[in-house]
Design a protein around this motif. Sequence first.
Motif, PDB file in Angstrom:
ATOM      1  N   GLY A 229      64.886  53.252  75.716  1.00  0.00           N
ATOM      2  CA  GLY A 229      64.616  54.630  75.308  1.00  0.00           C
ATOM      3  C   GLY A 229      64.128  54.737  73.877  1.00  0.00           C
ATOM      4  N   ASP A 230      63.769  53.599  73.251  1.00  0.00           N
ATOM      5  CA  ASP A 230      63.229  53.638  71.879  1.00  0.00           C
ATOM      6  C   ASP A 230      61.869  54.339  71.876  1.00  0.00           C
ATOM      7  OD1 ASP A 230      65.383  52.076  71.402  1.00  0.00           O
ATOM      8  OD2 ASP A 230      64.280  50.185  71.366  1.00  0.00           O
ATOM      9  N   TYR A 231      61.085  54.055  72.916  1.00  0.00           N
ATOM     10  CA  TYR A 231      59.792  54.716  73.100  1.00  0.00           C
ATOM     11  C   TYR A 231      59.959  55.786  74.152  1.00  0.00           C
ATOM     12  CZ  TYR A 231      57.439  50.588  71.109  1.00  0.00           C
ATOM     13  OH  TYR A 231      57.003  49.587  70.309  1.00  0.00           O
ATOM     14  N   LYS A 232      58.966  56.694  74.198  1.00  0.00           N
ATOM     15  CA  LYS A 232      58.928  57.608  75.338  1.00  0.00           C
ATOM     16  C   LYS A 232      58.597  56.774  76.558  1.00  0.00           C
ATOM     17  CE  LYS A 232      57.091  61.762  73.174  1.00  0.00           C
ATOM     18  NZ  LYS A 232      55.832  62.465  72.960  1.00  0.00           N
ATOM     19  N   LEU A 233      59.078  57.198  77.708  1.00  0.00           N
ATOM     20  CA  LEU A 233      58.824  56.447  78.943  1.00  0.00           C
ATOM     21  C   LEU A 233      57.324  56.271  79.191  1.00  0.00           C
ATOM     22  CD1 LEU A 233      59.894  55.084  81.456  1.00  0.00           C
ATOM     23  CD2 LEU A 233      60.134  57.302  82.523  1.00  0.00           C
TER      24      LEU A 233
ATOM     25  N   LEU B  93      55.175  52.852  79.581  1.00  0.00           N
ATOM     26  CA  LEU B  93      54.408  52.591  80.797  1.00  0.00           C
ATOM     27  C   LEU B  93      52.923  52.363  80.496  1.00  0.00           C
ATOM     28  CD1 LEU B  93      54.843  52.385  83.822  1.00  0.00           C
ATOM     29  CD2 LEU B  93      54.469  54.835  84.008  1.00  0.00           C
ATOM     30  N   TYR B  94      52.382  53.155  79.570  1.00  0.00           N
ATOM     31  CA  TYR B  94      50.990  52.948  79.149  1.00  0.00           C
ATOM     32  C   TYR B  94      50.836  51.533  78.601  1.00  0.00           C
ATOM     33  CZ  TYR B  94      49.486  57.888  79.322  1.00  0.00           C
ATOM     34  OH  TYR B  94      49.129  59.148  79.714  1.00  0.00           O
TER      35      TYR B  94
ATOM     36  N   LYS C  16      48.205  57.929  66.852  1.00  0.00           N
ATOM     37  CA  LYS C  16      49.422  57.164  66.569  1.00  0.00           C
ATOM     38  C   LYS C  16      49.997  56.565  67.853  1.00  0.00           C
ATOM     39  CE  LYS C  16      52.446  58.456  62.787  1.00  0.00           C
ATOM     40  NZ  LYS C  16      53.358  59.496  62.310  1.00  0.00           N
ATOM     41  N   GLU C  17      50.020  57.380  68.895  1.00  0.00           N
ATOM     42  CA  GLU C  17      50.583  56.924  70.182  1.00  0.00           C
ATOM     43  C   GLU C  17      49.705  55.823  70.790  1.00  0.00           C
ATOM     44  OE1 GLU C  17      52.758  60.780  72.120  1.00  0.00           O
ATOM     45  OE2 GLU C  17      50.600  60.946  71.807  1.00  0.00           O
ATOM     46  N   ILE C  18      48.386  56.009  70.681  1.00  0.00           N
ATOM     47  CA  ILE C  18      47.472  54.985  71.224  1.00  0.00           C
ATOM     48  C   ILE C  18      47.701  53.663  70.492  1.00  0.00           C
ATOM     49  CG2 ILE C  18      45.048  54.337  71.595  1.00  0.00           C
ATOM     50  CD1 ILE C  18      44.389  57.330  71.750  1.00  0.00           C
ATOM     51  N   ALA C  19      47.898  53.764  69.176  1.00  0.00           N
ATOM     52  CA  ALA C  19      48.142  52.552  68.379  1.00  0.00           C
ATOM     53  C   ALA C  19      49.398  51.837  68.875  1.00  0.00           C
ATOM     54  CB  ALA C  19      48.269  52.924  66.908  1.00  0.00           C
ATOM     55  N   LYS C  20      50.434  52.616  69.203  1.00  0.00           N
ATOM     56  CA  LYS C  20      51.684  52.039  69.717  1.00  0.00           C
ATOM     57  C   LYS C  20      51.441  51.374  71.069  1.00  0.00           C
ATOM     58  CE  LYS C  20      55.614  54.629  68.062  1.00  0.00           C
ATOM     59  NZ  LYS C  20      56.411  55.814  68.355  1.00  0.00           N
ATOM     60  N   VAL C  21      50.728  52.082  71.939  1.00  0.00           N
ATOM     61  CA  VAL C  21      50.467  51.579  73.286  1.00  0.00           C
ATOM     62  C   VAL C  21      49.685  50.275  73.230  1.00  0.00           C
ATOM     63  CG1 VAL C  21      49.106  52.031  75.377  1.00  0.00           C
ATOM     64  CG2 VAL C  21      50.575  53.812  74.448  1.00  0.00           C
TER      65      VAL C  21
END
Lengths: 79, 181
Positions: free
Chosen positions: B67-71, B75-76, B147-152
Amino acid sequence: MKINKTHKLPEPSQHLYNKVYASIPYTNVEIKNDDLGFLWLTGGALMGAVAVPVYMITTIAMQSGFSSVMEIFKMGMGL
Amino acid sequence: MLLFNSEKSLMNKIAMGDANACRTFVDEYMPMVYRVAIQTVNDNTKAEDITQEVFIKVWEKAESFKGDYKLKTWLYRITVNTSIDLLRKHKVSCDIDNFEFADDTDLSDTTIFKQQSSKQIKQVIEKLKPMERTVITLFYWEELKIKEIAKVMDITTSAVDSMLRRARVKIGKDLNMEELV
């Protein structure tokens, strides 16, 4: 930017849904030690329910003059 | 809409082999996984293989979801990594570390796709490199933030920025939208 929703991307087919549903791990529920006793009991009871009557019927039949299991079988079949 | 209290509780149930939770998860997330996969690899059969593999990985890794990241981000990430692995296996170049920084094209432009037909869009996007297609899909269709894309994708935000700009320049050129170039 909000995408123009007319530019839809392809959707997965029903066939793919079925394939993925089939991969769902129904069997990954582990059998715990507590369950093992229950499994042995059930298995033992089933074995007993079949083996004991067969043994008893055969023994009684042998004592009644049948000389072999084959004879009992033939009698049962009406031969 | 998921019926489970939280993403973590859903993943706990999946980890325990709850078939109902698994089915809910598939219904909720499969379109998203498939969209990203097909945009990245540009091939239906491969996208279907990736989608199946992603869900098998989810069943296997559900227990490790903290649960550190959003689900969705988690998944992405699995989807993009699985797609990259498949492309590498087929020797398609997908080096996400080596790309030049593009100019300062305005990313806030919202007109890029609006006057084009779906067929035109599909054709120009197909010409992009796999990782550019992934970034474009995550940004425009999945509406993820940079930011989210960078994480993915496990790259820096400036790398995402750069890829996005480059992809937009290419799309602009192909659609003869000079103002984007």
